[in-house]
Motif scaffolding. Structure first.
Motif, PDB file in Angstrom:
ATOM      1  N   UNK A 103      33.356  31.158  42.429  1.00 38.53           N
ATOM      2  CA  UNK A 103      33.646  31.936  41.857  1.00 38.53           C
ATOM      3  C   UNK A 103      33.847  33.235  41.704  1.00 38.53           C
ATOM      4  N   UNK A 104      34.537  33.600  42.512  1.00 38.38           N
ATOM      5  CA  UNK A 104      34.730  34.870  43.339  1.00 38.38           C
ATOM      6  C   UNK A 104      36.805  34.682  42.051  1.00 38.38           C
ATOM      7  N   UNK A 111      40.569  40.059  36.228  1.00 42.60           N
ATOM      8  CA  UNK A 111      40.748  41.205  36.201  1.00 42.60           C
ATOM      9  C   UNK A 111      42.089  42.308  36.757  1.00 42.60           C
ATOM     10  N   UNK A 112      42.526  40.930  37.685  1.00 42.06           N
ATOM     11  CA  UNK A 112      44.309  40.677  38.255  1.00 42.06           C
ATOM     12  C   UNK A 112      45.266  41.170  37.361  1.00 42.06           C
ATOM     13  N   UNK A 152      39.505  40.095  46.921  1.00 44.67           N
ATOM     14  CA  UNK A 152      39.378  41.330  46.450  1.00 44.67           C
ATOM     15  C   UNK A 152      39.012  42.185  45.271  1.00 44.67           C
ATOM     16  N   UNK A 153      40.197  41.686  44.470  1.00 44.35           N
ATOM     17  CA  UNK A 153      39.730  41.481  42.930  1.00 44.35           C
ATOM     18  C   UNK A 153      38.928  40.966  41.831  1.00 44.35           C
ATOM     19  N   UNK A 154      38.406  40.863  42.624  1.00 44.60           N
ATOM     20  CA  UNK A 154      36.773  40.146  41.615  1.00 44.60           C
ATOM     21  C   UNK A 154      35.460  41.044  41.729  1.00 44.60           C
ATOM     22  N   UNK A 155      36.087  42.080  42.191  1.00 37.60           N
ATOM     23  CA  UNK A 155      34.815  43.412  41.789  1.00 37.60           C
ATOM     24  C   UNK A 155      32.995  42.869  42.491  1.00 37.60           C
ATOM     25  N   UNK A 156      32.957  42.327  42.886  1.00 35.29           N
ATOM     26  CA  UNK A 156      31.468  41.458  43.602  1.00 35.29           C
ATOM     27  C   UNK A 156      31.669  41.711  46.011  1.00 35.29           C
TER      28      UNK A 156
END
Length: 228
Positions: A103-104, A111-112, A152-156
């Motif tokens: 999921x990440x 988002x990347x 870190x780019x998942x914003x989760x």
């Protein structure tokens, strides 16, 4: 190979000066994650105080947090150790990693930027070099950096924190298996993930991550089974 050579602080610590208890936590966490403390190896609290060059209070606080993270267990007589993985632990870890990390990867794909992907490719290149050189320490650090940089780019933040805690659970055993079987036993499947990122295909990224997790954990299982 001495895994204290990689600078764990470059992986997990920010550049700002940290409080003593946080510095000790991050240092000890890195030692566990990258295998300086082997599963089942008991160490005394006083021994950690001396090796870390820290006070008793911040060391105790770091140990308390790492026990809460599942990265250490209290053995009595002022000793702690990294827990040994059981077969049931591996099954749970595989399920949890596939669920959370896929999921990440899916979220990060949305988002990347091109620059973000280029940074991941640079890490993957360093990972390839570590594999070719049989550099176990380098492999462990670069592999961890690839995953954490992507997540870190998942914003989760909740999922990212859970994933990081899972890595503390299997990281020490990964070091043991890599040391026994060599880095060539852990081929790099990150290029499939990178291809999915370039294509902005979240489903493909999740599938590539699932395969990466399954392959890595299967190698851990085989290595630990052979050792037993």
């Amino acid at each position: 190979m001495n895994l204290s050579q990689p600078d764990a602080s470059s992986v997990s610590q920010p550049t700002a000066k940290l409080p003593a208890h946080e510095t000790v936590y991050q240092t000890l966490r890195g030692q566990i994650l990258f295998g300086d403390l082997a599963p089942g190896q008991a160490v005394t609290i006083q021994g950690l105080v001396e090796s870390l060059g820290a006070g008793m209070t911040p060391v105790r606080e770091a140990i308390r947090r790492l026990i809460s993270d599942g990265a250490l267990v209290f053995q009595g007589n002022r000793r702690v150790s990294v827990p040994m993985l059981r077969e049931s632990d591996l099954s749970e870890l595989i399920y949890a990693r596939k669920t959370i990390e896929c999921q990440l990867a899916r979220l990060a794909t949305e988002r990347v930027s091109s620059a973000d992907i280029a940074a991941l490719e640079a890490i993957d290149t360093a990972l390839d070099q570590a594999i070719s050189a049989g550099d176990v320490a380098g492999y462990l650090v670069q592999n961890y950096q690839f995953h954490t940089r992507l997540y870190a780019h998942a914003d989760a933040p909740i999922l990212t924190d859970l994933a990081d805690r899972l890595w503390l659970r299997f990281g020490p055993s990964l070091r043991v298996v890599c040391g026994r079987l060599g880095t060539q036993s852990f081929p790099d499947r990150h290029k499939d993930i990178l291809e999915a990122l370039h294509r902005k295909d979240a489903d493909l990224a999740a599938l590539a991550m699932e395969r990466d997790v399954a392959q890595g954990m299967d190698q851990v299982r085989q290595g630990l089974t052979q050792a037993g």
